[in-house]
Design a protein around this motif. Structure first.
Motif, PDB file in Angstrom:
ATOM      1  N   VAL A   1      83.566  86.284 -75.471  1.00 34.03           N
ATOM      2  CA  VAL A   1      84.282  87.493 -75.862  1.00 34.03           C
ATOM      3  C   VAL A   1      85.196  87.620 -75.732  1.00 34.03           C
ATOM      4  CG1 VAL A   1      81.917  88.924 -75.142  1.00 34.03           C
ATOM      5  CG2 VAL A   1      84.088  88.691 -73.577  1.00 34.03           C
ATOM      6  N   ARG A   2      86.099  86.451 -75.698  1.00 32.98           N
ATOM      7  CA  ARG A   2      87.278  85.943 -75.948  1.00 32.98           C
ATOM      8  C   ARG A   2      88.314  87.141 -75.206  1.00 32.98           C
ATOM      9  NH1 ARG A   2      88.527  84.212 -81.827  1.00 32.98           N
ATOM     10  NH2 ARG A   2      87.532  82.598 -82.255  1.00 32.98           N
ATOM     11  N   ALA A   3      87.797  87.154 -73.549  1.00 35.74           N
ATOM     12  CA  ALA A   3      89.237  88.551 -72.763  1.00 35.74           C
ATOM     13  C   ALA A   3      90.022  87.566 -72.084  1.00 35.74           C
ATOM     14  CB  ALA A   3      87.815  89.039 -71.779  1.00 35.74           C
ATOM     15  N   ILE A   4      89.660  86.019 -72.442  1.00 33.48           N
ATOM     16  CA  ILE A   4      91.045  85.630 -71.673  1.00 33.48           C
ATOM     17  C   ILE A   4      91.622  85.425 -72.420  1.00 33.48           C
ATOM     18  CG2 ILE A   4      90.925  83.833 -69.665  1.00 33.48           C
ATOM     19  CD1 ILE A   4      88.055  84.048 -69.055  1.00 33.48           C
ATOM     20  N   GLU A   5      93.223  85.003 -72.128  1.00 31.52           N
ATOM     21  CA  GLU A   5      94.162  84.620 -72.760  1.00 31.52           C
ATOM     22  C   GLU A   5      95.422  83.552 -72.063  1.00 31.52           C
ATOM     23  OE1 GLU A   5      94.871  86.938 -76.548  1.00 31.52           O
ATOM     24  OE2 GLU A   5      96.717  87.276 -75.164  1.00 31.52           O
ATOM     25  N   LEU A   6      96.278  82.703 -72.051  1.00 28.10           N
ATOM     26  CA  LEU A   6      96.843  81.957 -71.250  1.00 28.10           C
ATOM     27  C   LEU A   6      98.046  82.612 -72.024  1.00 28.10           C
ATOM     28  CD1 LEU A   6      95.705  78.069 -71.674  1.00 28.10           C
ATOM     29  CD2 LEU A   6      94.981  80.157 -70.558  1.00 28.10           C
ATOM     30  N   LYS A   7      98.622  82.822 -71.169  1.00 27.94           N
ATOM     31  CA  LYS A   7     100.094  83.316 -71.129  1.00 27.94           C
ATOM     32  C   LYS A   7     101.368  82.677 -70.184  1.00 27.94           C
ATOM     33  CE  LYS A   7      99.129  87.313 -73.058  1.00 27.94           C
ATOM     34  NZ  LYS A   7      99.373  88.287 -74.007  1.00 27.94           N
ATOM     35  N   PRO A   8     102.454  82.351 -71.363  1.00 31.09           N
ATOM     36  CA  PRO A   8     103.696  81.691 -70.682  1.00 31.09           C
ATOM     37  C   PRO A   8     104.211  82.788 -69.244  1.00 31.09           C
ATOM     38  CG  PRO A   8     104.336  82.456 -72.990  1.00 31.09           C
ATOM     39  CD  PRO A   8     102.771  82.979 -72.338  1.00 31.09           C
ATOM     40  N   ALA A   9     104.401  81.324 -68.166  1.00 31.88           N
ATOM     41  CA  ALA A   9     104.718  82.332 -66.762  1.00 31.88           C
ATOM     42  C   ALA A   9     105.577  81.671 -66.086  1.00 31.88           C
ATOM     43  CB  ALA A   9     103.362  81.443 -65.954  1.00 31.88           C
ATOM     44  N   THR A  10     106.872  81.894 -65.678  1.00 31.34           N
ATOM     45  CA  THR A  10     108.145  81.542 -65.295  1.00 31.34           C
ATOM     46  C   THR A  10     107.932  80.769 -64.333  1.00 31.34           C
ATOM     47  OG1 THR A  10     108.673  83.553 -66.048  1.00 31.34           O
ATOM     48  CG2 THR A  10     110.410  82.205 -64.104  1.00 31.34           C
TER      49      THR A  10
ATOM     50  N   ASP B   1     115.693  81.044 -68.039  1.00 29.27           N
ATOM     51  CA  ASP B   1     114.263  80.557 -66.827  1.00 29.27           C
ATOM     52  C   ASP B   1     113.669  80.012 -67.704  1.00 29.27           C
ATOM     53  OD1 ASP B   1     114.626  83.139 -65.249  1.00 29.27           O
ATOM     54  OD2 ASP B   1     113.532  84.625 -67.269  1.00 29.27           O
ATOM     55  N   TYR B   2     112.607  78.963 -67.110  1.00 35.23           N
ATOM     56  CA  TYR B   2     112.154  78.124 -67.007  1.00 35.23           C
ATOM     57  C   TYR B   2     110.319  78.373 -66.915  1.00 35.23           C
ATOM     58  CZ  TYR B   2     109.655  73.644 -66.726  1.00 35.23           C
ATOM     59  OH  TYR B   2     108.289  72.670 -66.797  1.00 35.23           O
ATOM     60  N   TYR B   3     109.468  77.994 -68.288  1.00 37.81           N
ATOM     61  CA  TYR B   3     108.997  78.548 -68.256  1.00 37.81           C
ATOM     62  C   TYR B   3     107.525  76.953 -67.951  1.00 37.81           C
ATOM     63  CZ  TYR B   3     110.259  83.009 -70.042  1.00 37.81           C
ATOM     64  OH  TYR B   3     110.575  84.149 -70.598  1.00 37.81           O
ATOM     65  N   GLY B   4     106.929  76.846 -67.291  1.00 38.55           N
ATOM     66  CA  GLY B   4     106.064  75.944 -66.681  1.00 38.55           C
ATOM     67  C   GLY B   4     104.601  75.640 -68.203  1.00 38.55           C
ATOM     68  N   LEU B   5     103.441  76.195 -67.024  1.00 35.22           N
ATOM     69  CA  LEU B   5     102.198  75.418 -67.231  1.00 35.22           C
ATOM     70  C   LEU B   5     102.059  77.294 -67.474  1.00 35.22           C
ATOM     71  CD1 LEU B   5     100.624  72.814 -65.176  1.00 35.22           C
ATOM     72  CD2 LEU B   5     101.194  72.830 -67.705  1.00 35.22           C
ATOM     73  N   PRO B   6     101.510  77.281 -69.075  1.00 36.74           N
ATOM     74  CA  PRO B   6     100.553  79.317 -69.274  1.00 36.74           C
ATOM     75  C   PRO B   6     100.128  78.815 -67.851  1.00 36.74           C
ATOM     76  CG  PRO B   6      99.481  77.712 -70.280  1.00 36.74           C
ATOM     77  CD  PRO B   6     100.706  76.723 -69.304  1.00 36.74           C
ATOM     78  N   LYS B   7      99.530  80.762 -67.356  1.00 38.24           N
ATOM     79  CA  LYS B   7      98.520  81.204 -66.618  1.00 38.24           C
ATOM     80  C   LYS B   7      97.575  82.125 -67.676  1.00 38.24           C
ATOM     81  CE  LYS B   7     100.752  79.497 -63.081  1.00 38.24           C
ATOM     82  NZ  LYS B   7     100.188  78.354 -62.216  1.00 38.24           N
TER      83      LYS B   7
ATOM     84  N   ALA C   1      96.199  79.733 -57.726  1.00 37.74           N
ATOM     85  CA  ALA C   1      95.458  78.399 -58.083  1.00 37.74           C
ATOM     86  C   ALA C   1      95.566  78.296 -59.592  1.00 37.74           C
ATOM     87  CB  ALA C   1      94.112  79.340 -57.334  1.00 37.74           C
ATOM     88  N   CYS C   2      95.826  79.017 -60.681  1.00 42.52           N
ATOM     89  CA  CYS C   2      95.516  78.938 -61.991  1.00 42.52           C
ATOM     90  C   CYS C   2      96.155  77.563 -62.226  1.00 42.52           C
ATOM     91  CB  CYS C   2      95.817  80.027 -63.045  1.00 42.52           C
ATOM     92  SG  CYS C   2      95.188  79.996 -64.716  1.00 42.52           S
ATOM     93  N   GLU C   3      95.812  76.269 -63.328  1.00 46.40           N
ATOM     94  CA  GLU C   3      96.919  75.705 -63.441  1.00 46.40           C
ATOM     95  C   GLU C   3      97.019  75.363 -64.821  1.00 46.40           C
ATOM     96  OE1 GLU C   3      98.097  72.569 -62.069  1.00 46.40           O
ATOM     97  OE2 GLU C   3      97.783  73.148 -60.012  1.00 46.40           O
ATOM     98  N   GLY C   4      96.090  76.888 -65.370  1.00 47.35           N
ATOM     99  CA  GLY C   4      96.388  76.741 -66.579  1.00 47.35           C
ATOM    100  C   GLY C   4      96.031  76.124 -68.134  1.00 47.35           C
ATOM    101  N   CYS C   5      94.241  75.466 -67.582  1.00 49.83           N
ATOM    102  CA  CYS C   5      94.086  74.365 -68.605  1.00 49.83           C
ATOM    103  C   CYS C   5      93.327  74.775 -69.191  1.00 49.83           C
ATOM    104  CB  CYS C   5      93.037  73.526 -66.909  1.00 49.83           C
ATOM    105  SG  CYS C   5      91.375  74.838 -66.681  1.00 49.83           S
ATOM    106  N   GLY C   6      93.607  75.784 -69.294  1.00 50.17           N
ATOM    107  CA  GLY C   6      92.230  76.657 -70.104  1.00 50.17           C
ATOM    108  C   GLY C   6      90.736  76.837 -70.625  1.00 50.17           C
ATOM    109  N   VAL C   7      90.139  76.366 -69.697  1.00 50.99           N
ATOM    110  CA  VAL C   7      88.182  76.090 -69.584  1.00 50.99           C
ATOM    111  C   VAL C   7      88.050  77.158 -69.743  1.00 50.99           C
ATOM    112  CG1 VAL C   7      86.366  74.947 -68.467  1.00 50.99           C
ATOM    113  CG2 VAL C   7      88.301  73.676 -68.650  1.00 50.99           C
ATOM    114  N   CYS C   8      88.619  78.600 -69.460  1.00 51.21           N
ATOM    115  CA  CYS C   8      87.951  79.942 -69.157  1.00 51.21           C
ATOM    116  C   CYS C   8      88.371  80.755 -70.268  1.00 51.21           C
ATOM    117  CB  CYS C   8      88.986  80.445 -67.831  1.00 51.21           C
ATOM    118  SG  CYS C   8      90.630  80.560 -67.205  1.00 51.21           S
ATOM    119  N   ALA C   9      88.936  80.647 -70.797  1.00 52.76           N
ATOM    120  CA  ALA C   9      89.524  81.662 -72.109  1.00 52.76           C
ATOM    121  C   ALA C   9      88.921  80.058 -72.927  1.00 52.76           C
ATOM    122  CB  ALA C   9      90.613  80.723 -72.869  1.00 52.76           C
ATOM    123  N   ALA C  10      87.962  78.624 -73.370  1.00 45.92           N
ATOM    124  CA  ALA C  10      87.467  78.361 -73.816  1.00 45.92           C
ATOM    125  C   ALA C  10      86.047  78.271 -73.495  1.00 45.92           C
ATOM    126  CB  ALA C  10      87.380  76.989 -73.659  1.00 45.92           C
ATOM    127  N   VAL C  11      85.477  79.300 -72.579  1.00 48.10           N
ATOM    128  CA  VAL C  11      83.956  79.294 -71.993  1.00 48.10           C
ATOM    129  C   VAL C  11      83.804  81.175 -72.073  1.00 48.10           C
ATOM    130  CG1 VAL C  11      83.643  77.161 -71.037  1.00 48.10           C
ATOM    131  CG2 VAL C  11      84.780  79.519 -69.945  1.00 48.10           C
TER     132      VAL C  11
END
Length: 298
Positions: free
Chosen positions: A109-118, A55-61, A96-106
């Motif tokens: 309450v830390r309710a968002i994480e970036l997860k590896p995606a196949t 499996d190849y993991y690209g940008l996280p989601k 649509a998610c590019e895995g940039c991480g802005v949502c997690a940063a803002v």
């Protein structure tokens, strides 16, 4: 190891047909299909056992934990890709998610994480003599350039002593093409005799020039428009680009591909022409005298 990359302006030009013929003629010990959006070289170059599928993991989601979300809306407001929607709860559109991480940063309450995606699957085939590296990008994934780089890395690692690597590239001039050009010794452009084909040829030449990578040109189905074929030859002459020959339209080529063979497996005009193209291309690659070229009967 010398690396020969075969490109074309668009799909259907005959790039893979030429690549598979070159692999057969050179008895290449290392070859790859870098058209990860629509790989098809395996349909012709088959019968090699599977060495590895990964499996190849690209940008996280991004992933939103709804039980922790306080619905402050900051993630949706800051997502420039409009990948976060509210449908009862806050949800992420994985396409649509590019895995940039802005949502997690803002998120306060830390309710968002970036997860590896196949993003796709890497495949390596081989035996004691040959290695074939390829991959299939998952539908909707946008990391084709990174996946192409991985395909090439696995090829070089699996066949470090191979004299020649033949790489079937992607059509166009996008990210996968740019990734495939990096590090190669020569790009053979398979052009078609049409106005769009001439425009495509110009774009690929300019792209390769950015990397200072030498190019050569051949024309497939050249006899379908002799006038445009002559324009392509003039284009090459004016720019000092080596021209390696014309391949005629040949119904036997379709028959060969449909039966899982290369055009040099049949006694046909296209097969004869591609032998000439192959010989001239090797000269441009600087390996004309050291590689075995099969005779017509072989």
């Amino acid at each position: 190891m010398k690396q020969l990359l075969i490109l074309s302006g668009k799909g259907g030009t005959g790039k893979t047909t030429v690549a598979s013929a070159f692999i057969k003629l050179s008895q290449a010990r290392a070859y790859a299909d870098c058209d990860v959006d629509a790989p098809n070289l395996h349909l012709v170059m088959q019968n090699l056992p599977v060495l590895d599928r990964t499996d190849y993991y690209g940008l996280p989601k991004a992933q939103i934990y709804t039980d922790q979300c306080i619905e402050c809306d900051l993630c949706r407001q800051h997502c420039r890709f409009e990948a976060i929607h509210v449908n009862g709860t806050y949800q992420v559109d994985p396409f649509a998610c590019e895995g940039c991480g802005v949502c997690a940063a803002v998120c306060p309450v830390r309710a968002i994480e970036l997860k590896p995606a196949t993003a796709g699957e890497l495949m390596l085939y081989g035996d004691d003599r040959s290695v074939f590296s390829t991959a299939q990008l998952k539908m909707g994934s946008g990391t084709s350039g990174l996946l192409v780089t991985e395909v090439k890395k696995r090829l070089m690692a699996a066949a470090p002593s191979a004299e020649l690597a033949i790489i079937d590239g992607s059509p166009g001039i996008g990210c996968p093409v740019i990734a495939s050009i990096s590090g190669v010794d020569l790009v053979l452009i398979v052009a078609e005799p049409s106005l769009s084909g001439i425009s495509d040829l110009d774009r690929i030449v300019l792209t390769a020039a950015k990397f200072q990578t030498p190019v050569a040109v051949c024309i497939n189905k050249a006899d379908t428009n002799e006038g445009n074929a002559a324009l392509i030859e003039s284009f090459c002459e004016e720019r000092g680009i080596p021209f390696t020959g014309r391949i005629p339209f040949d119904p036997m080529a379709v028959q060969a591909i449909n039966t899982g063979r290369t055009i040099v497996d049949l006694d046909c005009p296209a097969g004869d022409a591609v032998r000439e193209v192959f010989s001239k291309t090797l000269i441009q690659l600087g390996k004309g005298k050291s590689l075995t070229i099969l005779s017509k009967k072989e």
